[in-house]
Design an enzyme around this catalytic site. Structure first.
Site, PDB file in Angstrom:
ATOM      1  N   GLU A  17       0.840  -1.206   0.000  1.00  7.61           N
ATOM      2  CA  GLU A  17       0.000   0.000   0.000  1.00  7.61           C
ATOM      3  C   GLU A  17       0.870   1.250   0.000  1.00  7.61           C
ATOM      4  O   GLU A  17       1.841   1.346   0.745  1.00  7.61           O
ATOM      5  CB  GLU A  17      -0.904  -0.012   1.249  1.00  7.61           C
ATOM      6  CG  GLU A  17      -1.834   1.184   1.301  1.00  7.61           C
ATOM      7  CD  GLU A  17      -2.885   1.032   2.387  1.00  7.61           C
ATOM      8  OE1 GLU A  17      -3.544  -0.020   2.447  1.00  7.61           O
ATOM      9  OE2 GLU A  17      -3.038   1.980   3.183  1.00  7.61           O
ATOM     10  N   THR A  48      -3.863   4.971  -1.425  1.00  2.00           N
ATOM     11  CA  THR A  48      -4.891   5.517  -0.534  1.00  2.00           C
ATOM     12  C   THR A  48      -5.522   6.790  -1.118  1.00  2.00           C
ATOM     13  O   THR A  48      -5.008   7.392  -2.077  1.00  2.00           O
ATOM     14  CB  THR A  48      -4.311   5.845   0.860  1.00  2.00           C
ATOM     15  OG1 THR A  48      -3.301   6.839   0.691  1.00  2.00           O
ATOM     16  CG2 THR A  48      -3.719   4.613   1.518  1.00  2.00           C
ATOM     17  N   TYR A  49      -6.634   7.175  -0.489  1.00  2.00           N
ATOM     18  CA  TYR A  49      -7.433   8.325  -0.920  1.00  2.00           C
ATOM     19  C   TYR A  49      -7.494   9.277   0.262  1.00  2.00           C
ATOM     20  O   TYR A  49      -7.917   8.869   1.357  1.00  2.00           O
ATOM     21  CB  TYR A  49      -8.830   7.797  -1.261  1.00  2.00           C
ATOM     22  CG  TYR A  49      -9.704   8.696  -2.080  1.00  2.00           C
ATOM     23  CD1 TYR A  49      -9.412   8.954  -3.414  1.00  2.00           C
ATOM     24  CD2 TYR A  49     -10.857   9.262  -1.532  1.00  2.00           C
ATOM     25  CE1 TYR A  49     -10.254   9.749  -4.178  1.00  2.00           C
ATOM     26  CE2 TYR A  49     -11.696  10.061  -2.294  1.00  2.00           C
ATOM     27  CZ  TYR A  49     -11.382  10.295  -3.611  1.00  2.00           C
ATOM     28  OH  TYR A  49     -12.207  11.080  -4.380  1.00  2.00           O
ATOM     29  N   GLY A 108     -14.540   6.209   4.852  1.00  3.35           N
ATOM     30  CA  GLY A 108     -13.662   7.370   5.034  1.00  3.35           C
ATOM     31  C   GLY A 108     -14.003   8.117   6.316  1.00  3.35           C
ATOM     32  O   GLY A 108     -14.944   7.770   7.042  1.00  3.35           O
ATOM     33  N   ASP A 109     -13.208   9.135   6.593  1.00  2.00           N
ATOM     34  CA  ASP A 109     -13.402   9.972   7.785  1.00  2.00           C
ATOM     35  C   ASP A 109     -13.422  11.424   7.340  1.00  2.00           C
ATOM     36  O   ASP A 109     -12.787  11.779   6.346  1.00  2.00           O
ATOM     37  CB  ASP A 109     -12.232   9.780   8.765  1.00  2.00           C
ATOM     38  CG  ASP A 109     -12.140   8.336   9.247  1.00  2.00           C
ATOM     39  OD1 ASP A 109     -13.152   7.832   9.749  1.00  2.00           O
ATOM     40  OD2 ASP A 109     -11.062   7.734   9.098  1.00  2.00           O
ATOM     41  N   ALA A 126     -19.737   2.269   4.059  1.00  2.00           N
ATOM     42  CA  ALA A 126     -18.988   1.652   2.958  1.00  2.00           C
ATOM     43  C   ALA A 126     -19.867   0.719   2.126  1.00  2.00           C
ATOM     44  O   ALA A 126     -19.694   0.622   0.909  1.00  2.00           O
ATOM     45  CB  ALA A 126     -17.789   0.896   3.530  1.00  2.00           C
ATOM     46  N   ASP A 159     -20.243  -4.550  15.210  1.00  2.00           N
ATOM     47  CA  ASP A 159     -19.165  -4.332  14.237  1.00  2.00           C
ATOM     48  C   ASP A 159     -19.087  -5.493  13.260  1.00  2.00           C
ATOM     49  O   ASP A 159     -19.077  -5.313  12.037  1.00  2.00           O
ATOM     50  CB  ASP A 159     -17.832  -4.171  14.997  1.00  2.00           C
ATOM     51  CG  ASP A 159     -16.689  -3.808  14.070  1.00  2.00           C
ATOM     52  OD1 ASP A 159     -16.073  -4.733  13.504  1.00  2.00           O
ATOM     53  OD2 ASP A 159     -16.425  -2.607  13.879  1.00  2.00           O
ATOM     54  N   GLN A 176      -7.198  -3.541   9.046  1.00  2.88           N
ATOM     55  CA  GLN A 176      -6.354  -2.566   9.741  1.00  2.88           C
ATOM     56  C   GLN A 176      -5.187  -3.366  10.325  1.00  2.88           C
ATOM     57  O   GLN A 176      -5.306  -4.569  10.538  1.00  2.88           O
ATOM     58  CB  GLN A 176      -7.201  -1.921  10.852  1.00  2.88           C
ATOM     59  CG  GLN A 176      -6.557  -0.764  11.545  1.00  2.88           C
ATOM     60  CD  GLN A 176      -6.087   0.294  10.567  1.00  2.88           C
ATOM     61  OE1 GLN A 176      -4.948   0.225  10.095  1.00  2.88           O
ATOM     62  NE2 GLN A 176      -6.922   1.259  10.255  1.00  2.88           N
TER      63      GLN A 176
HETATM   64  C1  LIG Z   1      -7.179  -1.424   4.635  1.00  5.16           C
HETATM   65  C2  LIG Z   1      -7.685  -0.034   4.967  1.00  5.16           C
HETATM   66  C3  LIG Z   1      -7.491   0.995   4.048  1.00  5.16           C
HETATM   67  C4  LIG Z   1      -7.969   2.280   4.302  1.00  5.16           C
HETATM   68  N1  LIG Z   1      -7.747   3.264   3.380  1.00  5.16           N
HETATM   69  C5  LIG Z   1      -8.236   4.509   3.589  1.00  5.16           C
HETATM   70  C6  LIG Z   1      -8.064   5.551   2.602  1.00  5.16           C
HETATM   71  O1  LIG Z   1      -7.452   5.332   1.560  1.00  5.16           O
HETATM   72  N2  LIG Z   1      -8.611   6.776   2.859  1.00  5.16           N
HETATM   73  C7  LIG Z   1      -9.303   7.035   4.008  1.00  5.16           C
HETATM   74  O2  LIG Z   1      -9.779   8.168   4.176  1.00  5.16           O
HETATM   75  N3  LIG Z   1      -9.470   6.076   4.968  1.00  5.16           N
HETATM   76  C8  LIG Z   1      -8.963   4.819   4.781  1.00  5.16           C
HETATM   77  N4  LIG Z   1      -9.152   3.843   5.740  1.00  5.16           N
HETATM   78  C9  LIG Z   1      -9.839   4.193   6.992  1.00  5.16           C
HETATM   79  C10 LIG Z   1     -11.375   4.115   6.914  1.00  5.16           C
HETATM   80  O3  LIG Z   1     -11.881   4.998   5.942  1.00  5.16           O
HETATM   81  C11 LIG Z   1     -11.908   4.479   8.302  1.00  5.16           C
HETATM   82  O4  LIG Z   1     -11.608   3.455   9.223  1.00  5.16           O
HETATM   83  C12 LIG Z   1     -13.371   4.864   8.371  1.00  5.16           C
HETATM   84  O5  LIG Z   1     -13.625   5.449   9.661  1.00  5.16           O
HETATM   85  C13 LIG Z   1     -14.333   3.694   8.255  1.00  5.16           C
HETATM   86  O6  LIG Z   1     -14.324   3.160   7.022  1.00  5.16           O
HETATM   87  P1  LIG Z   1     -15.050   1.748   6.714  1.00  5.16           P
HETATM   88  O7  LIG Z   1     -14.968   1.594   5.264  1.00  5.16           O
HETATM   89  O8  LIG Z   1     -14.538   0.685   7.603  1.00  5.16           O
HETATM   90  O9  LIG Z   1     -16.563   2.137   7.159  1.00  5.16           O
HETATM   91  P2  LIG Z   1     -17.926   1.326   7.421  1.00  5.16           P
HETATM   92  O10 LIG Z   1     -17.810  -0.081   6.946  1.00  5.16           O
HETATM   93  O11 LIG Z   1     -19.030   2.143   6.861  1.00  5.16           O
HETATM   94  O12 LIG Z   1     -17.966   1.309   8.990  1.00  5.16           O
HETATM   95  C14 LIG Z   1     -17.817   2.503   9.777  1.00  5.16           C
HETATM   96  C15 LIG Z   1     -18.660   2.377  11.037  1.00  5.16           C
HETATM   97  O13 LIG Z   1     -20.048   2.372  10.659  1.00  5.16           O
HETATM   98  C16 LIG Z   1     -20.691   1.180  11.123  1.00  5.16           C
HETATM   99  N5  LIG Z   1     -21.646   0.757  10.096  1.00  5.16           N
HETATM  100  C17 LIG Z   1     -21.362   0.181   8.899  1.00  5.16           C
HETATM  101  N6  LIG Z   1     -22.493  -0.035   8.207  1.00  5.16           N
HETATM  102  C18 LIG Z   1     -23.527   0.410   8.975  1.00  5.16           C
HETATM  103  C19 LIG Z   1     -24.933   0.484   8.812  1.00  5.16           C
HETATM  104  N7  LIG Z   1     -25.501   0.015   7.695  1.00  5.16           N
HETATM  105  N8  LIG Z   1     -25.670   1.033   9.810  1.00  5.16           N
HETATM  106  C20 LIG Z   1     -25.091   1.496  10.952  1.00  5.16           C
HETATM  107  N9  LIG Z   1     -23.743   1.455  11.165  1.00  5.16           N
HETATM  108  C21 LIG Z   1     -22.981   0.922  10.192  1.00  5.16           C
HETATM  109  C22 LIG Z   1     -19.560   0.172  11.306  1.00  5.16           C
HETATM  110  O14 LIG Z   1     -19.925  -0.851  12.249  1.00  5.16           O
HETATM  111  C23 LIG Z   1     -18.429   1.050  11.804  1.00  5.16           C
HETATM  112  O15 LIG Z   1     -18.564   1.329  13.164  1.00  5.16           O
HETATM  113  C24 LIG Z   1      -8.666   2.541   5.528  1.00  5.16           C
HETATM  114  C25 LIG Z   1      -8.849   1.503   6.458  1.00  5.16           C
HETATM  115  C26 LIG Z   1      -8.368   0.223   6.187  1.00  5.16           C
HETATM  116  C27 LIG Z   1      -8.572  -0.878   7.192  1.00  5.16           C
END
Ligand SMILES: Cc1cc2nc3c(=O)[nH]c(=O)nc-3n(C[C@H](O)[C@H](O)[C@H](O)COP(=O)(O)OP(=O)(O)OC[C@H]3O[C@@H](n4cnc5c(N)ncnc54)[C@H](O)[C@@H]3O)c2cc1C
Length: 287
Positions: A17, A48-49, A108-109, A126, A159, A176
């Protein structure tokens, strides 16, 4: 066009990555890093983004250049935060036209200086982006997994439930980083209990600077075990010894994970090659 789902079906993958460089100097350094890692014959690399889409064009350009000019299968990270559905669809169209077939779909955040960004986007989780990518073209889709639970999750059960739904809609997950096999093995077991057996690639962060990794770990909700912290503390005054210990521990972690039959190893390189090359050589992965 190579789909990562097919690579995973063929055996353990090795992937790296990177983040998109901000300056010409950093771009040249990334080019060197990719050239140094290329002999390891990676299955794919990912880029990454930036938070809130802050690197939209840079991520796109680096991904397309790696895929087309360097000839390594590349995966673009993409996030929901602050984006309209139309913006995301346009970017996906650009990737498809350029022959990029792999997307890591993330929530994302919000960037620290714009906490309201998440609320402004059309998509919030996501899984919604997974569905959009699926309906936009012939992509292999990865998602993020947090072995110790996402920091925003109210509990591990919730989760895992959301993660299983998301991963069942996608093709594979990348975790992660974590420091011992147990959290990863519990994650895979927990997903299986929810009827999800898709590949989960462990994310490996070689520790080359203990205080930096402890800070990252805190942000990512990953525990940095006290007994490992103590080993780093014992050599804290000697940067070479810290690096050597980091490589030794990551090698040991990867070997144990490979023995457990993981579908691949994904290295967080921080755009540097040395630690990853040393671990790969220790594991006999060097091509
Ligand atoms: C391998 C990897 C690569 C990454 N790359 C990047 C990057 O390039 N750029 C960046 O900005 N960030 C990146 N991140 C960080 C990531 O964007 C953050 O951790 C972000 O806070 C959550 O993303 P997620 O896709 O896991 O979110 P989600 O899967 O949407 O989960 C986030 C939270 O929402 C909850 N949730 C999910 N679906 C629902 C639903 N339907 N209803 C209610 N709650 C729900 C989950 O339980 C969790 O607590 C990366 C993380 C990892 C592990």
């Amino acid at each position: 066009m190579t789909h990562i789902a097919e690579l995973l079906a063929a055996g353990p993958t090795t992937s790296f990555e990177f983040f998109p460089p901000k300056t010409d100097e950093a771009a040249a350094a990334l080019e060197r890093t990719i050239a140094e890692l290329a002999p390891l014959d990676p299955s794919f690399v990912s880029v990454t983004y930036g938070a809130g889409g802050s690197t939209r064009e840079r991520t796109r350009d680096v991904v397309i250049s790696i895929e087309r000019t360097i000839g390594i299968t590349a995966m673009a990270h993409l996030t929901c935060v602050g984006h309209s559905r139309q913006q995301l669809t346009q970017l996906l169209g650009e990737y498809e036209a350029a022959g990029v077939a792999n997307i890591l779909a993330l929530a994302g955040d919000a960037p620290p200086d714009d906490p309201e960004a998440a609320a402004r986007g059309d998509l919030h989780h996501a899984i919604e982006l997974v569905e959009l990518v699926r309906s936009s073209g012939d992509f292999s889709i990865g998602v993020a997994a947090h072995p110790e639970g996402h920091p925003r999750s109210p509990d591990l059960y919730t989760d895992r439930r959301h993660l299983a739904d998301k991963l069942n809609a996608a093709d594979f997950a990348i975790t992660q980083f974590f420091f011992e096999p147990a959290p990863y093995l519990r994650l895979v077991e927990g997903l299986s209990a929810f009827g999800c057996d898709k590949p989960v690639i462990p994310g490996i962060m070689p520790v080359t600077n203990a205080s930096q990794v402890q800070r990252f770990a805190q942000l990512a909700g990953a525990a940095f075990p006290a007994h490992l912290a103590a080993r780093f503390d014992a050599v804290t005054e000697d940067p070479d010894a810290v690096r050597a210990l980091g490589v030794e521990l990551a090698t040991e972690l990867c070997a144990r994970l490979l023995a457990e039959g993981v579908p691949g190893l994904h290295f967080y390189t921080l755009n540097r090659s040395t630690a990853t090359r040393e671990i790969a050589a220790n594991l006999g992965l060097a091509g």
